[in-house]
Design an enzyme around this catalytic site. Structure first.
Site, mmCIF file in Angstrom:
data_model
loop_
_atom_site.group_PDB
_atom_site.id
_atom_site.type_symbol
_atom_site.label_atom_id
_atom_site.label_comp_id
_atom_site.label_asym_id
_atom_site.label_seq_id
_atom_site.Cartn_x
_atom_site.Cartn_y
_atom_site.Cartn_z
ATOM 1 N N CYS A 249 -36.910 5.538 -11.592
ATOM 2 C CA CYS A 249 -36.432 6.844 -11.096
ATOM 3 C C CYS A 249 -35.199 7.331 -11.854
ATOM 4 O O CYS A 249 -34.849 8.505 -11.794
ATOM 5 C CB CYS A 249 -36.146 6.766 -9.604
ATOM 6 N N HIS B 70 -31.711 12.687 -7.649
ATOM 7 C CA HIS B 70 -33.075 12.158 -7.693
ATOM 8 C C HIS B 70 -33.725 12.413 -6.338
ATOM 9 O O HIS B 70 -33.144 12.144 -5.285
ATOM 10 C CB HIS B 70 -33.053 10.662 -8.001
ATOM 11 N N ASN C 125 -41.457 11.795 -4.059
ATOM 12 C CA ASN C 125 -40.717 11.101 -5.110
ATOM 13 C C ASN C 125 -41.619 10.920 -6.332
ATOM 14 O O ASN C 125 -42.568 10.141 -6.306
ATOM 15 C CB ASN C 125 -40.267 9.735 -4.564
#
Ligand code: ACO
Length: 312
Positions: A113, A239, A269
């Site tokens: 990520c 993020h 995500n």
């Protein structure tokens, strides 16, 4: 030598999977998912749609946006952890699919990520050393490949997509990628990882705790290093993992929520693609304006974390 943003592009697969769709195939509910994560929907790539396909779509849109071709790019970096082929890199495959003939170098970074922040960190170094003139960075992920459909806690969290950014060398140090910081702690590698069966394995509460410590840490580090305060930043694009994590980070940094761009509700995500998809969404919808200062902190498997300060 600094840089400036000259093009961006995003690609989201057509198929949208809502929380209601999940509640038809597993024991979950829209209410649980929204209250714990803020996620309402996510895009899933088709069975035959690959990470490379999505990366190529995003890259072509960024090239069109910049008004250039792939042969005007002299380095391609792709942030991803979900490529179907072990090798070669997604970056090399993107070059081929876009018909590049200039032999520009291309490589992948596997920062999960935090991958795009790692790519931006590399690009900043290359620009300041005067080594490259135009760098394309792509975040592309097919996280649906790793979903464990028997684990309702992780299955609902992820989505697929790709985004691309093109930066050009510039004499100004105050535009483009102004500053970056990246860090890693390999001792915690198993907190969140893809296991030997290619399934996501996560200690959710520990991941949550680390994310709310480390993203604000990286964001504060960058602001201190750049000699700026929260008021100087126009937008923060954290993020996009989880709305509760984002809100907790904002509180710790004393950032008002109206300066925080949120797309986790729509995209879930998307790992290395999350920040660039959010940035593209902000620019496309006139939320983020060219010239504004954007702070992008991220956290992910590794553990990895970091932040980038960008004038868009
Ligand atoms: N639907 C309904 N119930 C569920 C679901 C679901 N999808 N998933 C778990 N539950 C249940 C559990 O079974 C448990 O039930 P029980 O009490 O009867 O045993 C209950 O909900 C609570 O489970 P917890 O795991 O304690 O739930 P928690 O409140 O910790 O929330 C979550 C889980 C959302 C995963 C949280 O830990 C979290 O946000 N962690 C961060 C993880 C994250 O965002 N990861 C993304 C990747 S990290 C990154 O990108 C950097």
């Amino acid at each position: 030598m600094g840089s400036k943003l000259i093009g961006y592009g995003a690609y989201l697969p057509e198929r949208i999977m809502t929380n209601q769709d999940f509640s038809k195939i597993m024991d979950t509910s829209d209410e649980w998912i929204v209250s714990r994560t803020g996620i309402r929907a996510r895009h899933f790539a088709g069975d035959s749609e690959s990470v490379v396909d999505m990366a190529v779509n995003a890259a072509q849109r960024a090239l069109d946006n910049a008004g250039i071709t792939i042969n005007d790019i002299d380095l391609v970096i792709v942030a991803n952890v979900s490529a179907e082929l072990d090798f070669p890199s997604v970056a090399c495959q993107v070059l081929g699919r876009l018909g590049a003939t200039g032999n520009a170098p291309a490589f992948d970074v596997r920062g999960a990520c935090t991958g795009l922040v790692y790519a931006l960190h590399c690009a900043r170094g290359f620009f300041s050393a005067g080594m490259h003139k135009r760098i394309m960075m792509i975040g592309a992920e097919k996280m649906s490949r790793f979903i464990d459909w028997g684990d309702r806690t992780t299955a609902v969290l992820f989505g697929d997509g790709a985004g691309a950014l093109i930066f050009e060398q510039s004499v100004s140090g105050y535009s483009g990628i102004i500053d970056t910081v990246v860090m890693a702690d390999g001792n915690e590698f198993d907190m969140l990882h893809g296991d030997e069966n290619h399934k996501i394995t996560m200690n959710g509460p520990e991941t949550y705790k680390k994310a709310v410590q480390l993203m604000p840490h990286a964001a504060q580090y960058i602001m201190d290093h750049a000699g700026i305060v929260a008021d100087d930043v126009d937008w923060i694009i954290p993020h996009q993992a989880n709305l509760r994590i984002i809100e907790s980070c904002a509180q710790r940094l004393d950032f008002p929520l109206n300066k925080i761009l949120i797309t986790v509700d729509k995209h879930a995500n998307t790992s290395g693609a999350s920040g660039v998809l959010a940035l593209a969404y902000g620019l496309d919808n006139g939320i983020i304006k060219h010239g504004q200062l954007v702070l992008y902190p991220a956290f992910g498997s590794g553990l990895t974390w970091g932040a980038a300060l960008i004038r868009v």
